[in-house]
Write a protein that holds these residues in place. Structure first.
Motif, short mmCIF file in Angstrom:
data_model
loop_
_atom_site.label_atom_id
_atom_site.label_comp_id
_atom_site.label_asym_id
_atom_site.label_seq_id
_atom_site.Cartn_x
_atom_site.Cartn_y
_atom_site.Cartn_z
N THR A 191 49.65 48.12 48.47
CA THR A 191 49.35 46.78 47.97
C THR A 191 50.62 46.17 47.39
O THR A 191 51.46 46.86 46.81
N ARG A 192 50.79 44.86 47.57
CA ARG A 192 51.95 44.16 47.04
C ARG A 192 51.69 43.60 45.66
O ARG A 192 52.56 42.96 45.07
N SER A 193 50.50 43.82 45.13
CA SER A 193 50.15 43.28 43.83
C SER A 193 50.61 44.22 42.72
O SER A 193 50.18 45.36 42.65
N ASP A 194 51.51 43.74 41.87
CA ASP A 194 51.96 44.55 40.74
C ASP A 194 50.82 44.80 39.76
O ASP A 194 50.75 45.86 39.13
N VAL A 252 39.43 46.75 43.31
CA VAL A 252 39.31 46.17 44.65
C VAL A 252 39.70 44.69 44.64
O VAL A 252 40.41 44.21 45.53
N HIS A 253 39.27 43.96 43.62
CA HIS A 253 39.63 42.55 43.52
C HIS A 253 41.14 42.37 43.35
O HIS A 253 41.74 41.48 43.96
N ASP A 257 44.41 40.47 45.93
CA ASP A 257 45.22 39.35 45.48
C ASP A 257 46.50 39.28 46.30
O ASP A 257 47.10 40.31 46.65
N ASN A 258 46.94 38.06 46.60
CA ASN A 258 48.20 37.83 47.30
C ASN A 258 49.17 37.20 46.32
O ASN A 258 49.03 36.03 45.98
N PRO A 259 50.19 37.94 45.85
CA PRO A 259 51.10 37.38 44.87
C PRO A 259 51.79 36.10 45.35
O PRO A 259 52.08 35.21 44.56
#
Length: 264
Positions: A191-194, A252-253, A257-259
């Motif tokens: 995932t790219r979400s920090d 999961v939410h 997310d797309n940063p």
């Protein structure tokens, strides 16, 4: 290797800019296409957006040293101007073959991701460890559940009255499954979400600590011959299914997310 998913123009532009800063020269269309595994049209569009070549220039760029780097605002404006030119290429996957430079046997043997490095990873010890942990953890959670009021229930009353299950099995299923999921999100980099990685890290550690605490509590009560757990332990254990559900839904939410969309 080949890739069926080309780099988007918005992602390509800052990479090309970094390449130019590191090399100290204006990159050519061919070097950008080969380095980032994109088509010549998209490589040219990125160079035009950065101002390294003109919009009508099709050949190789000059070899003179960089004098300045375009401002971020100018890059964004130029990227929007040339976006329509590469819209068709971005929509359709482009496959480009990249041939790695020859490597010496000593370097290729230890290269991360090489077939030999991957073959050195043996998973069967993990399976044995997991089987042993499964037996101990499952038994500990189920028995702790019995001491805290979990037991035989009818999940579908009025529909299947003869079907009963032990509700204590929800404790190992929920706690250990969530801990494994959170560890995967934290360590795999999928995932790219920090925010998702941070949440997965701390919740995974918390789930492991809580799971260890549950095992300790059960064995202490078992050794003391207790038939009913204290109300403090019963309160915590009875809340675990709800807590695990909330943490799982939140993770999961966060993973979806797309940063980049948030910043835009």
């Amino acid at each position: 290797m080949t890739s069926a998913y080309p780099v988007r123009l918005e992602e390509l532009i800052p990479r090309v800019r970094t390449l130019a800063e590191e090399s100290g020269e204006k990159p050519s269309i061919r070097s950008v296409a080969g380095t980032f595994n994109v088509g010549a049209k998209k490589a040219r569009a990125a160079l035009v957006a950065l101002g390294y070549i003109g919009s009508s220039e099709h050949g190789a760029t000059s070899e003179r040293r960089l004098q300045s780097v375009p401002a971020v605002a100018d890059v964004v404006v130029n990227a929007r101007e040339v976006h329509d030119d590469v819209a068709e290429e971005v929509a359709e996957p482009h496959v480009t073959t990249v041939v790695d430079a020859p490597m010496s046997p000593s370097k290729s043997a230890g290269r991360v991701g090489s077939p030999r490095a991957r073959s050195q990873v043996r998973r069967w010890p993990i399976v044995l460890i997991a089987l042993g942990a499964f037996v101990s953890i499952w038994g500990g959670w189920v028995e702790l559940g019995k001491l805290t009021g979990f037991g035989e229930i009818t999940p579908l009353p009025g529909i299947a009255d003869g079907w009963t299950i032990n509700s204590a099995i929800t404790l190992p299923l929920g706690m250990e499954a969530y801990a494994a999921l959170a560890l995967q999100v934290w360590l795999s980099g999928r995932t790219r979400s920090d925010k998702a990685r941070s949440f997965a890290k701390w919740s995974a550690l918390g789930a492991l600590v809580l799971g260890a605490g549950g095992q300790v509590a059960y064995h202490l009560m078992k050794a003391a011959g207790m038939a009913v757990a204290p109300w403090q332990i019963t309160t915590v254990v009875s809340c675990l299914p709800v807590v695990v559900l909330g943490f799982g839904a939140a993770l999961v939410h966060l993973m979806t997310d797309n940063p980049e969309e948030v910043r835009s």
